[in-house]
Design an enzyme around this catalytic site. Structure first.
Site, PDB file in Angstrom:
ATOM      1  N   TYR A  89       0.888  -1.160   0.000  1.00 56.70           N
ATOM      2  CA  TYR A  89       0.000   0.000   0.000  1.00 56.70           C
ATOM      3  C   TYR A  89       0.928   1.212   0.000  1.00 56.70           C
ATOM      4  CZ  TYR A  89      -4.019  -2.936   1.379  1.00 56.70           C
ATOM      5  OH  TYR A  89      -5.029  -3.879   1.431  1.00 56.70           O
TER       6      TYR A  89
ATOM      7  N   TYR B 279      -7.348  -4.929  10.191  1.00 52.39           N
ATOM      8  CA  TYR B 279      -7.154  -5.545   8.869  1.00 52.39           C
ATOM      9  C   TYR B 279      -7.429  -7.052   8.943  1.00 52.39           C
ATOM     10  CZ  TYR B 279      -5.098  -5.915   4.173  1.00 52.39           C
ATOM     11  OH  TYR B 279      -4.897  -6.118   2.824  1.00 52.39           O
TER      12      TYR B 279
HETATM   13  C1  PHB Z   1      -7.350  -6.667  -4.480  1.00 50.73           C
HETATM   14  O1  PHB Z   1      -8.147  -6.401  -5.392  1.00 50.73           O
HETATM   15  O2  PHB Z   1      -6.530  -7.572  -4.601  1.00 50.73           O
HETATM   16  C2  PHB Z   1      -7.367  -5.840  -3.254  1.00 50.73           C
HETATM   17  C3  PHB Z   1      -8.205  -4.737  -3.178  1.00 50.73           C
HETATM   18  C4  PHB Z   1      -8.181  -3.971  -2.024  1.00 50.73           C
HETATM   19  C5  PHB Z   1      -7.327  -4.288  -0.986  1.00 50.73           C
HETATM   20  C6  PHB Z   1      -6.502  -5.389  -1.075  1.00 50.73           C
HETATM   21  C7  PHB Z   1      -6.515  -6.174  -2.215  1.00 50.73           C
HETATM   22  O3  PHB Z   1      -7.269  -3.510   0.118  1.00 50.73           O
END
Ligand code: PHB
Length: 392
Positions: free
Chosen positions: A204, A385
């Site tokens: 991120y 999370y």
């Molecule tokens: C994903 O599409 O892989 C995805 C989307 C949002 C997130 C994590 C993964 O926070």
């Protein structure tokens, strides 16, 4: 001519929430019918995200034939990147839990196969128009089948698990839009590409030009996103421009490039319906609430709604005890608003607002530092999370 079918629970929507609910009800000996507007192939081939909390994985693992532990992969952390440096959030070290990456459509293939093998009445291509009788003991769903015939499902209880454009919501919240909501001045430009993973864990990344997320789908297919204008045209950029943007937003990592076979712009918003239940009709999952994707909460919240609802329906329909259903929405909403906060917080902490001043930008770096440099800060992130335990 209208065909009328009786069932105990009529479930609108064969996504994760609807199918899991039919599974949990069947375990409790309660028969249901699940209908969905889409075809089975459409449901199983739309490639969607799937970061699953431990509680979600444990539940999916109980489905006969589930591949969550064999096809899914455990992720013990994520990286937050800003100001040119990466900072790992170590989930097991902080909270003793992990998450799993198991794309939603894979979970749906498992669920559909298991439900059909279990004798579930599951009908595709059924368009639901409205629900009537919420305040009675016999709510009904009015629909048209794939063959164009009128269908009425007469039930003891109706559940709308029919996604963010829910039709069932009207019977509960009074209108399609009856809810608390917030829009964001940015969206995600998403790609799917054929390439090996560029990083073992999700990244991120907050960069001066905006956010990026490096995610995965499998060993050979990767999912990546970068922050863009909500009105951006997904076809307007060349592949080279997409890769330049992504590479620039994750300084310090060289992304492995590969052919891009899907691109889309995902607008996001936060939404919670004013009401989640009216009498004998309830809405769950995206029909009840939407979160921006940054916190990866969408599917997990749907699962939590449904676990609580299945318990409440079992009490109501097998013992005639309405205590749990009366308290269901309030209980579900406690978790929903925590997840709304977390999703909003991750979104605002990591994205660059179009009108951000120098003050806003420097404050944001201060916020990110106060998270990664503090064990309490990292622990809050890891706890949210990986998912809060379900309240008893
Ligand atoms: C994903 O599409 O892989 C995805 C989307 C949002 C997130 C994590 C993964 O926070």
């Amino acid at each position: 001519m209208t065909t009328t079918v009786r069932t105990r629970v009529a479930i609108v929507g064969a996504g994760p929430a609807g199918l899991l609910l039919s599974h949990l009800l069947a375990e409790a000996g309660i028969e249901s019918i699940v209908v969905d507007q889409r075809t089975r192939d459409e449901i199983e081939s739309t490639i969607r995200a799937g970061i699953l909390e431990q509680g979600t994985v444990d539940l999916l693992a109980q489905i006969p034939g589930s591949r969550v532990h064999t096809v899914g992969t455990r992720h013990d952390g994520i990286e937050l990147r800003f100001d040119g440096h990466g900072h790992r959030i170590d989930f097991p070290g902080l909270v003793g839990r992990s998450v799993w990456l198991y794309p939603q459509h894979e979970a749906l293939k498992d669920l559909i196969a298991a439900r059909l093998a279990g004798g579930q009445d599951l009908r595709f291509g059924v368009t639901v128009h409205r629900v009537e009788g919420a305040e009675t003991d016999r709510p009904s769903v009015f629909a048209t089948t794939a063959d164009g015939e009128d269908l009425q499902l007469e039930a003891d209880f109706v559940v709308g698990a029919d996604g963010s454009r829910s039709n069932v919501r009207v019977a509960v919240a009074g209108s399609h839009t009856g809810g608390y909501f917030r829009e964001y001045p940015f969206a995600w430009f998403g790609i799917l590409c054929e390439a090996p993973a560029s990083s073992e864990e999700l990244i991120y990344s907050n960069s001066p030009d905006g956010f990026a997320l490096i995610s995965q789908r499998s060993a050979t297919v990767q999912r990546m996103y970068f922050q863009c204008d909500p009105d951006a045209d997904p076809q307007a950029l060349s592949e080279a421009e997409i890769w330049d943007t992504l590479q620039n937003r994750v300084p310090g990592t060289t992304l492995t490039e590969g052919p891009i076979f899907q691109r889309d712009v995902l607008r996001f918003r936060s939404f919670v319906a004013h009401e989640l239940r009216r009498g004998r009709v309830a809405i769950v999952g995206d029909a009840a609430h939407t979160v921006p994707p940054t916190g990866a909460k969408g599917m997990n919240l749907a699962v939590a709604d449904v676990i609580l609802l299945a318990q409440a329906l079992e009490s109501l329909l097998t013992r005639g005890d309405g205590g749990l259903i009366d308290g269901w929405a309030e209980k579900a909403l406690r978790r929903i608003w925590k997840a709304q906060h977390f999703s909003w917080w991750m979104t605002s902490m990591l994205h660059v607002a179009p009108d951000a001043s120098d003050f806003d930008r420097l404050r944001q770096l201060g916020e990110l530092r106060s998270v990664v440099e503090s064990e309490a800060g990292r622990t809050y992130l890891a706890e949210a999370y990986t998912g809060w335990p379900l309240e008893p």
